[in-house]
Design a protein around this motif. Structure first.
Motif, PDB file in Angstrom:
ATOM      1  N   LEU A 101      69.587 -38.287  82.739  1.00  0.00           N
ATOM      2  CA  LEU A 101      68.448 -38.759  83.274  1.00  0.00           C
ATOM      3  C   LEU A 101      67.979 -39.780  82.761  1.00  0.00           C
ATOM      4  N   GLY A 102      68.628 -40.241  81.829  1.00  0.00           N
ATOM      5  CA  GLY A 102      68.148 -41.216  80.813  1.00  0.00           C
ATOM      6  C   GLY A 102      68.316 -42.663  81.495  1.00  0.00           C
ATOM      7  N   GLY A 103      69.083 -42.928  82.332  1.00  0.00           N
ATOM      8  CA  GLY A 103      69.366 -44.167  83.102  1.00  0.00           C
ATOM      9  C   GLY A 103      68.198 -44.515  84.139  1.00  0.00           C
ATOM     10  N   VAL A 104      67.371 -43.233  84.381  1.00  0.00           N
ATOM     11  CA  VAL A 104      66.249 -43.254  85.474  1.00  0.00           C
ATOM     12  C   VAL A 104      65.346 -44.291  84.854  1.00  0.00           C
ATOM     13  N   SER A 105      65.293 -44.464  83.603  1.00  0.00           N
ATOM     14  CA  SER A 105      64.117 -45.163  82.955  1.00  0.00           C
ATOM     15  C   SER A 105      64.223 -46.764  83.182  1.00  0.00           C
ATOM     16  N   ARG A 106      65.234 -47.087  83.562  1.00  0.00           N
ATOM     17  CA  ARG A 106      65.538 -48.373  84.022  1.00  0.00           C
ATOM     18  C   ARG A 106      64.964 -48.914  85.267  1.00  0.00           C
ATOM     19  N   TYR A 107      64.646 -47.815  86.212  1.00  0.00           N
ATOM     20  CA  TYR A 107      63.856 -47.949  87.510  1.00  0.00           C
ATOM     21  C   TYR A 107      62.607 -47.497  87.332  1.00  0.00           C
ATOM     22  N   VAL A 108      61.575 -48.177  87.211  1.00  0.00           N
ATOM     23  CA  VAL A 108      60.067 -47.726  87.082  1.00  0.00           C
ATOM     24  C   VAL A 108      59.675 -46.882  88.072  1.00  0.00           C
ATOM     25  N   MET A 109      60.027 -47.264  89.518  1.00  0.00           N
ATOM     26  CA  MET A 109      59.431 -46.331  90.490  1.00  0.00           C
ATOM     27  C   MET A 109      60.174 -45.042  90.592  1.00  0.00           C
ATOM     28  N   ARG A 110      61.133 -44.773  89.834  1.00  0.00           N
ATOM     29  CA  ARG A 110      61.748 -43.439  89.696  1.00  0.00           C
ATOM     30  C   ARG A 110      61.264 -42.539  88.601  1.00  0.00           C
ATOM     31  N   VAL A 111      60.680 -43.368  87.487  1.00  0.00           N
ATOM     32  CA  VAL A 111      60.521 -42.600  86.271  1.00  0.00           C
ATOM     33  C   VAL A 111      59.442 -41.115  86.628  1.00  0.00           C
ATOM     34  N   LYS A 112      58.601 -41.494  87.579  1.00  0.00           N
ATOM     35  CA  LYS A 112      57.741 -40.417  88.121  1.00  0.00           C
ATOM     36  C   LYS A 112      58.424 -39.427  88.585  1.00  0.00           C
ATOM     37  N   CYS A 113      59.368 -39.262  89.274  1.00  0.00           N
ATOM     38  CA  CYS A 113      60.381 -38.201  89.774  1.00  0.00           C
ATOM     39  C   CYS A 113      61.077 -37.804  88.946  1.00  0.00           C
ATOM     40  N   ALA A 114      61.580 -38.296  87.787  1.00  0.00           N
ATOM     41  CA  ALA A 114      62.359 -37.620  86.599  1.00  0.00           C
ATOM     42  C   ALA A 114      61.260 -36.656  85.950  1.00  0.00           C
ATOM     43  N   MET A 115      59.977 -37.302  85.538  1.00  0.00           N
ATOM     44  CA  MET A 115      58.894 -36.666  84.799  1.00  0.00           C
ATOM     45  C   MET A 115      58.123 -35.566  85.619  1.00  0.00           C
ATOM     46  N   LEU A 116      58.256 -35.586  86.848  1.00  0.00           N
ATOM     47  CA  LEU A 116      57.412 -34.524  87.646  1.00  0.00           C
ATOM     48  C   LEU A 116      57.691 -33.071  86.969  1.00  0.00           C
ATOM     49  N   SER A 117      58.520 -32.540  86.700  1.00  0.00           N
ATOM     50  CA  SER A 117      58.665 -31.157  86.340  1.00  0.00           C
ATOM     51  C   SER A 117      58.475 -31.034  84.947  1.00  0.00           C
ATOM     52  N   TRP A 118      58.625 -32.043  84.010  1.00  0.00           N
ATOM     53  CA  TRP A 118      58.475 -32.167  82.803  1.00  0.00           C
ATOM     54  C   TRP A 118      56.793 -32.023  82.523  1.00  0.00           C
ATOM     55  N   VAL A 119      56.127 -32.910  83.326  1.00  0.00           N
ATOM     56  CA  VAL A 119      54.562 -32.850  83.281  1.00  0.00           C
ATOM     57  C   VAL A 119      54.112 -31.475  83.695  1.00  0.00           C
ATOM     58  N   ALA A 120      54.889 -30.856  84.773  1.00  0.00           N
ATOM     59  CA  ALA A 120      54.246 -29.506  85.169  1.00  0.00           C
ATOM     60  C   ALA A 120      54.634 -28.666  84.379  1.00  0.00           C
ATOM     61  N   LEU A 121      55.567 -28.563  83.354  1.00  0.00           N
ATOM     62  CA  LEU A 121      55.935 -27.665  82.191  1.00  0.00           C
ATOM     63  C   LEU A 121      54.803 -27.893  81.263  1.00  0.00           C
ATOM     64  N   GLU A 122      54.613 -28.986  80.902  1.00  0.00           N
ATOM     65  CA  GLU A 122      53.716 -29.322  79.885  1.00  0.00           C
ATOM     66  C   GLU A 122      52.335 -28.685  80.320  1.00  0.00           C
ATOM     67  N   ASP A 123      51.860 -29.001  81.574  1.00  0.00           N
ATOM     68  CA  ASP A 123      50.457 -28.400  81.910  1.00  0.00           C
ATOM     69  C   ASP A 123      50.513 -26.937  81.765  1.00  0.00           C
ATOM     70  N   ALA A 124      51.622 -26.415  82.247  1.00  0.00           N
ATOM     71  CA  ALA A 124      51.695 -24.971  82.242  1.00  0.00           C
ATOM     72  C   ALA A 124      51.672 -24.384  80.887  1.00  0.00           C
ATOM     73  N   LEU A 125      52.406 -24.951  79.870  1.00  0.00           N
ATOM     74  CA  LEU A 125      52.351 -24.491  78.694  1.00  0.00           C
ATOM     75  C   LEU A 125      50.976 -24.713  78.024  1.00  0.00           C
ATOM     76  N   ARG A 126      50.251 -25.655  78.203  1.00  0.00           N
ATOM     77  CA  ARG A 126      49.071 -25.919  77.791  1.00  0.00           C
ATOM     78  C   ARG A 126      48.060 -25.019  78.342  1.00  0.00           C
ATOM     79  N   LYS A 127      48.288 -24.646  79.519  1.00  0.00           N
ATOM     80  CA  LYS A 127      47.331 -23.626  80.187  1.00  0.00           C
ATOM     81  C   LYS A 127      47.479 -22.037  79.611  1.00  0.00           C
ATOM     82  N   SER A 128      48.798 -21.933  78.946  1.00  0.00           N
ATOM     83  CA  SER A 128      48.996 -20.545  78.579  1.00  0.00           C
ATOM     84  C   SER A 128      48.813 -20.416  77.113  1.00  0.00           C
ATOM     85  N   GLU A 129      48.039 -21.413  76.560  1.00  0.00           N
ATOM     86  CA  GLU A 129      47.786 -21.084  75.071  1.00  0.00           C
ATOM     87  C   GLU A 129      47.033 -20.187  74.727  1.00  0.00           C
ATOM     88  N   HIS A 130      46.995 -19.322  73.679  1.00  0.00           N
ATOM     89  CA  HIS A 130      46.255 -18.364  73.418  1.00  0.00           C
ATOM     90  C   HIS A 130      44.947 -18.579  72.859  1.00  0.00           C
TER      91      HIS A 130
END
Length: 148
Positions: A119-148
Motif C-alpha cells: 500500500l506504500g505506493g498509494v501515498s503518491r496519489y493524494v486522492m487515494r490516500v483516504k481509500c487506503a486509510m479508511l479501515s485503519w481509521v475505523a480500527l483506531e476509532d474502535a480501539l479508542r472506543k474499547s478503552e477501559h
C-alpha cells in the motif's frame, strides 16, 4: 512499471478479492466498533475489534464496500494486526498514517508491515490516500472506543 510495483499491484488486487475479515463483523460481539465513510468516493466500512484479557487484538471483523485499495487495505490490516496489543496496533496505525501522508517520500518498513507494504505506493496519489486509510481509521476509532 517496475517489477516491485507490479508485485505490489498484484498484492492489492489479490487482497481486494480475498478480503480477510470481510463479513465477520456480524459474527460476534465486539469490544469496540466503528463505521467510516470516505465521502470523496463513497467507500465505507464497518469494523469491529475484540480484545482479550491482556488487551491484545483477538479478532477483527468488518463489512465494507469500495474500491480495490480500500478493500485490500482492510484485508491486509486484518491479517497484520491480529494478535497485536492495543498499543502496538495504535503505533502501527500512526506509522501507516505517516507513510500515507508522505506523498511518496516514505515507504513502510517491510519488517513491521509485511504484505501491507504494497500500500506504500498509494501515498503518491493524494486522492487515494483516504481509500487506503479508511479501515485503519475505523480500527483506531474502535480501539479508542474499547478503552477501559
Amino acid at each position: 512499471m517496475s517489477g516491485l510495483q507490479d508485485l505490489y499491484q498484484t498484492v492489492i488486487i489479490e487482497e481486494s478479492r480475498e478480503r480477510r475479515g470481510d463479513g465477520a463483523f456480524a459474527d460476534g460481539t465486539w469490544t469496540g466498533h466503528s463505521h467510516q465513510v470516505n465521502p470523496t468516493c463513497g467507500d465505507e466500512i464497518t469494523l469491529g475489534v475484540r480484545l482479550d484479557a491482556d488487551d491484545c487484538i483477538e479478532s477483527i471483523g468488518w463489512q465494507g464496500d469500495g474500491c480495490s485499495i480500500s478493500m485490500a487495505s482492510a484485508s491486509l490490516l486484518t491479517d497484520l494486526l491480529q494478535g497485536k496489543s492495543r498499543d502496538e496496533a495504535l503505533e502501527l496505525i500512526g506509522e501507516f498514517r505517516g507513510v500515507m501522508h508522505s506523498r511518496g517520500q516514505r515507504e513502510p518498513d517491510v519488517e513491521r508491515f509485511g504484505d501491507a507494504v504494497a500500500l506504500g505506493g498509494v501515498s503518491r496519489y493524494v486522492m487515494r490516500v483516504k481509500c487506503a486509510m479508511l479501515s485503519w481509521v475505523a480500527l483506531e476509532d474502535a480501539l479508542r472506543k474499547s478503552e477501559h
